[in-house]
Design an enzyme around this catalytic site. Structure first.
Site, PDB file in Angstrom:
ATOM      1  N   LYS A 105      10.489 -40.414  51.153  1.00 46.43           N
ATOM      2  CA  LYS A 105      10.219 -38.990  50.965  1.00 46.43           C
ATOM      3  C   LYS A 105      10.073 -38.722  49.470  1.00 46.43           C
ATOM      4  O   LYS A 105      10.950 -39.072  48.669  1.00 46.43           O
ATOM      5  CB  LYS A 105      11.395 -38.199  51.562  1.00 46.43           C
ATOM      6  CG  LYS A 105      11.041 -36.815  52.026  1.00 46.43           C
ATOM      7  CD  LYS A 105      12.209 -36.240  52.816  1.00 46.43           C
ATOM      8  CE  LYS A 105      11.999 -34.793  53.159  1.00 46.43           C
ATOM      9  NZ  LYS A 105      13.200 -34.225  53.794  1.00 46.43           N
TER      10      LYS A 105
HETATM   11  O1  G3P Z   1      14.530 -31.560  54.744  1.00 43.68           O
HETATM   12  C1  G3P Z   1      13.925 -30.414  54.251  1.00 43.68           C
HETATM   13  C2  G3P Z   1      14.247 -29.148  54.943  1.00 43.68           C
HETATM   14  O2  G3P Z   1      14.117 -29.200  56.295  1.00 43.68           O
HETATM   15  C3  G3P Z   1      15.115 -28.146  54.308  1.00 43.68           C
HETATM   16  O3  G3P Z   1      15.566 -27.125  55.164  1.00 43.68           O
HETATM   17  O4  G3P Z   1      17.030 -25.237  55.770  1.00 43.68           O
HETATM   18  O5  G3P Z   1      17.325 -26.372  53.534  1.00 43.68           O
HETATM   19  O6  G3P Z   1      15.353 -24.911  53.970  1.00 43.68           O
HETATM   20  P1  G3P Z   1      16.358 -25.853  54.575  1.00 43.68           P
END
Ligand code: G3P
Length: 217
Positions: free
Chosen positions: A87
């Site tokens: 990633k």
């Molecule tokens: O892995 C990236 C992502 O899904 C982040 O989610 O909830 O931290 O905006 P969030």
């Protein structure tokens, strides 16, 4: 649409995997830190454990931001298991690194994507997956699902092979709308996946069936 779980929590990964519908896992530095994992060896071992639990693509994020360092880090991550997807953040050196990984047979997930322009660059560089952050876009008063539709249209018109991996999912409706908008993958917290099960008429209907079943037991 494939289902990934967006967590580094082993119990949640197991629970989702036992449903039989899990296609992979995504993690990020915040999710790893949340599990209290510290030091390179512990991080590598944690990714290895996840790879042994789930038979699918597992995203492991680089924490370097300079091209050469990203390449070195990505090579180490990719060596953990054939299912590891490196990633990489959507920055200038990140695009260069994605191109390098793509030319050298290492699969990538371009993360922190918030616009169609970024999606085009990542696809041109040969990213395997592209992660637009739906929930964070909604939080900033724009429309995350609209971005998925726009990228899906561009990728289909241009014939780009990069898969759209909708991330930053906050609820079950996000999952449904991502499927509608053309996402290839949705990476979700366990609660959002389980949220798809819920309907009050299902609960009421089942209670009635079980009650009536007693009449002929
Ligand atoms: O892995 C990236 C992502 O899904 C982040 O989610 O909830 O931290 O905006 P969030």
């Amino acid at each position: 649409m494939k289902f990934f779980i967006d967590t580094a929590n082993l119990a949640q990964i197991k629970e989702a995997n036992e449903l039989g519908i899990l296609d992979g896992v995504t993690t990020n530095p915040s999710l790893m830190a949340k599990e209290g994992i510290k030091g390179e060896e512990a991080v590598m071992n944690h990714y290895k454990t996840i790879c042994e639990l789930v038979d699918g693509d597992i995203s492991a994020e680089v924490v370097s931001t300079e091209f050469n360092a990203m390449v070195e880090e990505g090579k180490k991550l990719a060596a953990i298991h054939p299912n590891i997807v490196v990633k990489v953040p959507m920055i200038k050196d990140g695009i260069k690194a994605i191109k390098w990984f793509s030319d050298n047979g290492i699969r990538t997930n371009c993360t922190l994507v918030f616009s169609a322009g970024q999606a085009i660059l990542a696809a041109k560089a040969g990213a395997t997956y592209l992660s637009p952050f739906i929930g964070r876009i909604d939080d900033s008063n724009w429309d995350g699902i609209e971005l998925i539709s726009q990228i899906s249209h561009i990728y289909s018109v241009q014939g780009y092979k990069t898969e759209i991996l909708a991330a930053s999912i906050r609820n079950a409706l996000h999952i449904v709308r991502c499927a509608e908008a053309g996402a290839d993958v949705c990476t979700c917290p366990l609660d959002s996946i389980l949220g798809l099960l819920k309907h009050p008429l299902t609960d009421i209907g089942l209670a009635k069936f079980l009650e009536d079943a007693k009449k002929f037991a």
